[in-house]
Design a protein around this motif. Structure first.
Motif, PDB file in Angstrom:
ATOM      1  N   GLY A  13      24.595  14.165   8.874  1.00 46.26           N
ATOM      2  CA  GLY A  13      23.892  15.173   9.659  1.00 46.26           C
ATOM      3  C   GLY A  13      22.742  14.588  10.446  1.00 46.26           C
ATOM      4  O   GLY A  13      22.651  13.375  10.642  1.00 46.26           O
ATOM      5  N   ASP A  14      21.865  15.469  10.937  1.00 43.67           N
ATOM      6  CA  ASP A  14      20.682  15.036  11.675  1.00 43.67           C
ATOM      7  C   ASP A  14      19.735  14.284  10.737  1.00 43.67           C
ATOM      8  O   ASP A  14      19.561  14.677   9.581  1.00 43.67           O
ATOM      9  N   ILE A  15      19.094  13.248  11.249  1.00 44.82           N
ATOM     10  CA  ILE A  15      18.064  12.555  10.459  1.00 44.82           C
ATOM     11  C   ILE A  15      16.795  13.396  10.559  1.00 44.82           C
ATOM     12  O   ILE A  15      16.273  13.604  11.662  1.00 44.82           O
ATOM     13  N   PRO A  16      16.281  13.862   9.422  1.00 47.77           N
ATOM     14  CA  PRO A  16      15.169  14.812   9.493  1.00 47.77           C
ATOM     15  C   PRO A  16      13.820  14.146   9.716  1.00 47.77           C
ATOM     16  O   PRO A  16      13.568  13.047   9.230  1.00 47.77           O
ATOM     17  N   VAL A  17      12.960  14.844  10.445  1.00 46.45           N
ATOM     18  CA  VAL A  17      11.557  14.462  10.529  1.00 46.45           C
ATOM     19  C   VAL A  17      10.779  15.426   9.635  1.00 46.45           C
ATOM     20  O   VAL A  17      11.084  16.615   9.570  1.00 46.45           O
ATOM     21  N   THR A  18       9.795  14.890   8.920  1.00 43.71           N
ATOM     22  CA  THR A  18       8.974  15.751   8.048  1.00 43.71           C
ATOM     23  C   THR A  18       7.990  16.567   8.874  1.00 43.71           C
ATOM     24  O   THR A  18       7.779  16.290  10.051  1.00 43.71           O
ATOM     25  N   SER A  42       0.834  -1.211   0.000  1.00 38.89           N
ATOM     26  CA  SER A  42       0.000   0.000   0.000  1.00 38.89           C
ATOM     27  C   SER A  42       0.866   1.259   0.000  1.00 38.89           C
ATOM     28  O   SER A  42       0.380   2.340  -0.312  1.00 38.89           O
ATOM     29  N   ASP A  43       2.143   1.137   0.318  1.00 39.33           N
ATOM     30  CA  ASP A  43       3.045   2.288   0.290  1.00 39.33           C
ATOM     31  C   ASP A  43       3.666   2.517  -1.085  1.00 39.33           C
ATOM     32  O   ASP A  43       4.534   3.388  -1.237  1.00 39.33           O
ATOM     33  N   THR A  44       3.250   1.765  -2.085  1.00 33.88           N
ATOM     34  CA  THR A  44       3.845   1.876  -3.423  1.00 33.88           C
ATOM     35  C   THR A  44       3.860   3.314  -3.956  1.00 33.88           C
ATOM     36  O   THR A  44       4.892   3.757  -4.481  1.00 33.88           O
ATOM     37  N   PRO A  45       2.776   4.093  -3.809  1.00 34.31           N
ATOM     38  CA  PRO A  45       2.839   5.471  -4.325  1.00 34.31           C
ATOM     39  C   PRO A  45       3.940   6.310  -3.679  1.00 34.31           C
ATOM     40  O   PRO A  45       4.480   7.217  -4.324  1.00 34.31           O
ATOM     41  N   THR A  46       4.274   6.024  -2.421  1.00 31.73           N
ATOM     42  CA  THR A  46       5.385   6.738  -1.784  1.00 31.73           C
ATOM     43  C   THR A  46       6.698   6.384  -2.474  1.00 31.73           C
ATOM     44  O   THR A  46       7.521   7.270  -2.768  1.00 31.73           O
ATOM     45  N   HIS A  47       6.881   5.106  -2.761  1.00 23.90           N
ATOM     46  CA  HIS A  47       8.100   4.669  -3.460  1.00 23.90           C
ATOM     47  C   HIS A  47       8.189   5.344  -4.834  1.00 23.90           C
ATOM     48  O   HIS A  47       9.270   5.779  -5.238  1.00 23.90           O
ATOM     49  N   VAL A  48       7.057   5.422  -5.548  1.00 25.36           N
ATOM     50  CA  VAL A  48       7.060   6.059  -6.872  1.00 25.36           C
ATOM     51  C   VAL A  48       7.576   7.490  -6.787  1.00 25.36           C
ATOM     52  O   VAL A  48       8.455   7.910  -7.557  1.00 25.36           O
ATOM     53  N   VAL A  49       7.056   8.244  -5.834  1.00 23.72           N
ATOM     54  CA  VAL A  49       7.480   9.644  -5.698  1.00 23.72           C
ATOM     55  C   VAL A  49       8.975   9.725  -5.416  1.00 23.72           C
ATOM     56  O   VAL A  49       9.683  10.546  -6.015  1.00 23.72           O
ATOM     57  N   LEU A  50       9.450   8.868  -4.516  1.00 20.41           N
ATOM     58  CA  LEU A  50      10.868   8.940  -4.141  1.00 20.41           C
ATOM     59  C   LEU A  50      11.780   8.558  -5.302  1.00 20.41           C
ATOM     60  O   LEU A  50      12.797   9.217  -5.544  1.00 20.41           O
ATOM     61  N   ILE A  52      -3.966  14.123   3.816  1.00 21.30           N
ATOM     62  CA  ILE A  52      -4.376  12.814   4.334  1.00 21.30           C
ATOM     63  C   ILE A  52      -5.623  12.302   3.627  1.00 21.30           C
ATOM     64  O   ILE A  52      -5.726  11.120   3.287  1.00 21.30           O
ATOM     65  N   ASP A  53      -6.567  13.196   3.389  1.00 19.91           N
ATOM     66  CA  ASP A  53      -7.809  12.781   2.736  1.00 19.91           C
ATOM     67  C   ASP A  53      -7.638  12.544   1.245  1.00 19.91           C
ATOM     68  O   ASP A  53      -8.462  11.881   0.619  1.00 19.91           O
ATOM     69  N   GLY A  54      -6.567  13.114   0.669  1.00 17.51           N
ATOM     70  CA  GLY A  54      -6.355  12.954  -0.767  1.00 17.51           C
ATOM     71  C   GLY A  54      -5.584  11.689  -1.070  1.00 17.51           C
ATOM     72  O   GLY A  54      -5.888  10.617  -0.546  1.00 17.51           O
ATOM     73  N   ALA A  55      -4.595  11.823  -1.946  1.00 14.45           N
ATOM     74  CA  ALA A  55      -3.763  10.678  -2.330  1.00 14.45           C
ATOM     75  C   ALA A  55      -2.704  10.504  -1.247  1.00 14.45           C
ATOM     76  O   ALA A  55      -1.551  10.888  -1.402  1.00 14.45           O
ATOM     77  N   TYR A  56      -3.118   9.887  -0.149  1.00 17.49           N
ATOM     78  CA  TYR A  56      -2.336   9.900   1.089  1.00 17.49           C
ATOM     79  C   TYR A  56      -0.914   9.375   0.918  1.00 17.49           C
ATOM     80  O   TYR A  56       0.056  10.014   1.338  1.00 17.49           O
ATOM     81  N   GLU A  57      -0.778   8.199   0.315  1.00 20.31           N
ATOM     82  CA  GLU A  57       0.552   7.587   0.220  1.00 20.31           C
ATOM     83  C   GLU A  57       1.444   8.395  -0.725  1.00 20.31           C
ATOM     84  O   GLU A  57       2.656   8.483  -0.502  1.00 20.31           O
ATOM     85  N   GLU A  58       0.851   8.959  -1.769  1.00 23.23           N
ATOM     86  CA  GLU A  58       1.621   9.819  -2.679  1.00 23.23           C
ATOM     87  C   GLU A  58       2.051  11.091  -1.946  1.00 23.23           C
ATOM     88  O   GLU A  58       3.189  11.541  -2.067  1.00 23.23           O
ATOM     89  N   GLU A  59       1.140  11.658  -1.173  1.00 22.84           N
ATOM     90  CA  GLU A  59       1.464  12.884  -0.415  1.00 22.84           C
ATOM     91  C   GLU A  59       2.542  12.611   0.635  1.00 22.84           C
ATOM     92  O   GLU A  59       3.323  13.504   0.969  1.00 22.84           O
ATOM     93  N   THR A  60       2.568  11.383   1.135  1.00 23.18           N
ATOM     94  CA  THR A  60       3.649  11.012   2.062  1.00 23.18           C
ATOM     95  C   THR A  60       4.996  11.138   1.356  1.00 23.18           C
ATOM     96  O   THR A  60       5.974  11.654   1.921  1.00 23.18           O
ATOM     97  N   GLY A  61       5.067  10.685   0.113  1.00 20.65           N
ATOM     98  CA  GLY A  61       6.287  10.878  -0.677  1.00 20.65           C
ATOM     99  C   GLY A  61       6.573  12.350  -0.901  1.00 20.65           C
ATOM    100  O   GLY A  61       7.714  12.814  -0.764  1.00 20.65           O
ATOM    101  N   ASN A  62       5.540  13.099  -1.221  1.00 20.48           N
ATOM    102  CA  ASN A  62       5.733  14.535  -1.497  1.00 20.48           C
ATOM    103  C   ASN A  62       6.284  15.283  -0.286  1.00 20.48           C
ATOM    104  O   ASN A  62       7.135  16.164  -0.435  1.00 20.48           O
ATOM    105  N   VAL A  63       5.774  14.940   0.897  1.00 19.82           N
ATOM    106  CA  VAL A  63       6.234  15.660   2.083  1.00 19.82           C
ATOM    107  C   VAL A  63       7.688  15.301   2.407  1.00 19.82           C
ATOM    108  O   VAL A  63       8.437  16.148   2.929  1.00 19.82           O
TER     109      VAL A  63
END
Lengths: 231, 231, 231, 231
Positions: A123-128, A74-82, A136-147
């Protein structure tokens, strides 16, 4: 199709439970063939014990399934963005490893407090930032990649020198030149999260290493002047 | 009698030491046959190494032993209350898993601080009120069930969306559609207790996830719109 | 050449992953032949699973490779300094064990808070000062050794009674009469770091043991009046 | 001589590394034959891997070796004092288990904060006062026993209801009706030390259970009205 990459991605997925980074199905690894523009990823919700190289799913850089009988992670769209945003990376890992998650849930960076982190992460490991309601309500997993990508832009981070991020309220993503390298980074991330958690409890002030030590350790292992190992 | 359910409950009991959730005999799993109105539960104080499917005890919803040569778990009256009050659940687990117990002893909820908890539990994991002296001196194990049920009523929680509770001063009970699902929830509970303990040490403020993220994660795995896994 | 010492150093290196003190290649053990003035050390960046006695590298006390096809550990210059400065030690260990690193990153000594530490280490485990920019940019690994030696001089510590140090921002080095003894000290160091971390969270004040107890425990195991074990 | 007891004490000693309560040789178990007034104890400083039933040492209640080729544990005088003072106990364990040691080093009791502790120990686990310089310089191990006995007198504790103590600056001793029971208590002690450490970090106030709950849990497992298990 991509049989060798499937084997490689399968093997990298199996490293996750072996390294005690996942419970149940809470993790996934993918790997990309840059020439073909296709990546291979773990199917969604399949137990590691039941996984085989053949079960891997092939996806293109538009996020479309090219081959595979199972749903991809289900995290595939995040991988695509990255993969689209970070052109040099060859593998991606997502886990819910507990020390990394503790920082992600707290919403704070992992400060580079010693040579263990400096050897691998520059360096520091960043948090988004937290995702918005719309994201969250939109293309959530894709937006996770975007952020993630936005975090790297805003903070002028080089994904080739910082192979890890903590998605706020969620958990870690790591990447590297290969699927195995991405798993390596996931293991290091979890270890430095554990170490630095305890350091912060012992001494919450001034624990970040000096820039010269960061440069020394990162660059003796990475880049033109590296002299660690058998290179 | 109920041979298949006994096998299932036996297997679920054996998952507890495998998942490192119990020491000695400190845990029990039961499973119910709703049609027959009978449930199967671990005998009291028997080592996991000596357990067999045949040793399981069959109990009815009035708490009477229907079959079995051994005493059922001393927590049996708690199971009776929960099966009667929560009509959709099919299995119940009790453990003294240490991270869950730490919150139960502290008397505080586990706040939903990330997607790991949100994927499985729809909100904060509730801790019950302390039992009164009268409740402790009376039918203690039954009253333990009653205080769980009262907590869910008072806080308007749906046991089908919140498969876990922390009994104050004591420890966790979890449940699910099957005995195995109840064990799954016990494992997740212990993992999120560990994660969130550390999160609270890093950042005691504002760690609860936004409602939209909770909805997104719980509902992408549960309910009509679920899209995780191979469904 | 030095076949027996290579076997001994190999075996001591293999104790590190067995004792859960290292991840990947993050550790090294060396052992010295004082008569020949040569020491044997793990090659750099080689997986423990691939290590063999023959892969060990022989180095002299000027830091020159005398035998071996692989590069020695990148920490070799640190070992050279320590063997030259501490004439009685026979083995050295470096790890990134996480509890020890937590104190090193925090930049604080491990106070001698109980008999576990007092049985092995005669006092607080010292942390070095931070290296200067000049030291980091110069012969870094050699300067790491120098800062350890300087710490022992400044604080008037006897390396035969204090077989461990925490390099600030980095991690532990330990040593002993043999490579195995150095590993023993690395294990004890990690255990007392863990214990004392938790002690400090429970009670940050006055946890150091009285001098008489330190003397009693250290001296009943070490020195002329020892009466522990089968001596 | 006492062959069966030696087997029993040997088996109980081997439970310590299996339960992850000891590193190296840091622990010992003894067991007594009350009729003969003799007890059997682990030899000093022998690796668990090399231990055999025959290696056990037989000691009388004056602390004299009656049989055995090896030196008995250096803690033998402590065992002598405890067997003389607590006439109902049949086995004694000493370890340096890390969570128990953390409380011993901090010099604080483990408050009875939940049913896990209440099921086995009837109240807070006491920590002794620190030994005086005279006690340390004198018959140290015997004085360690004396300070335990004095703690139980001063605080009016019943050793049959409180099978554990933390020696200040040092670590835990536990005991029970048999050597195995003493090991059981050592495992429970370590587990409740871990749980309650975390509870105290989550909530430092009012974590002690009410007296009625303590009575209920301790007494449902112990004494005339016990109804747990298959009794």
């Amino acid at each position: 199709m991509l049989e060798q990459l499937k084997e490689e991605v399968y093997a990298a997925n199996m490293e996750l439970p072996a390294a005690d980074l996942v419970k149940f199905t809470w993790g996934n690894v993918s790997g990309i063939d840059r020439e073909k523009g296709l990546f291979v990823i773990k199917p969604s919700g399949v137990d590691y014990a039941d996984l085989t190289p053949d079960a891997m799913v092939v996806v293109n850089l538009q996020g479309e399934i090219v081959e595979g009988e199972l749903n991809p992670s289900s995290d595939t769209p995040t991988h695509v963005v990255l993969y689209n945003a970070f052109p040099d990376i060859g593998g991606i890992v997502h886990t819910h490893a507990p020390w990394s998650v503790a920082f992600a849930q707290a919403g704070i960076d992992i400060p580079v407090s010693g040579t263990t982190q400096a050897d691998t992460f520059y360096g520091d490991i960043p948090v988004t930032k937290q995702l918005t309601t719309a994201e969250i309500d939109g293309a959530y997993e894709e937006e996770t990649g975007n952020v993630i990508v936005q975090t790297f832009k805003d903070r002028q981070l080089d994904p080739n020198q910082m192979g890890a991020v903590l998605v706020n309220d969620h958990g870690p993503f790591t990447w590297g030149k290969t699927p195995h390298d991405a798993v390596y980074n996931a293991v290091v991330l979890e270890e430095v999260a554990k170490m630095t958690y305890h350091t912060l409890q012992l001494n919450p002030h001034n624990i970040r290493v000096p820039q010269h030590l960061l440069d020394k350790h990162f660059l003796r292992k990475h880049g033109a002047g590296a002299y660690y190992g058998q290179k």
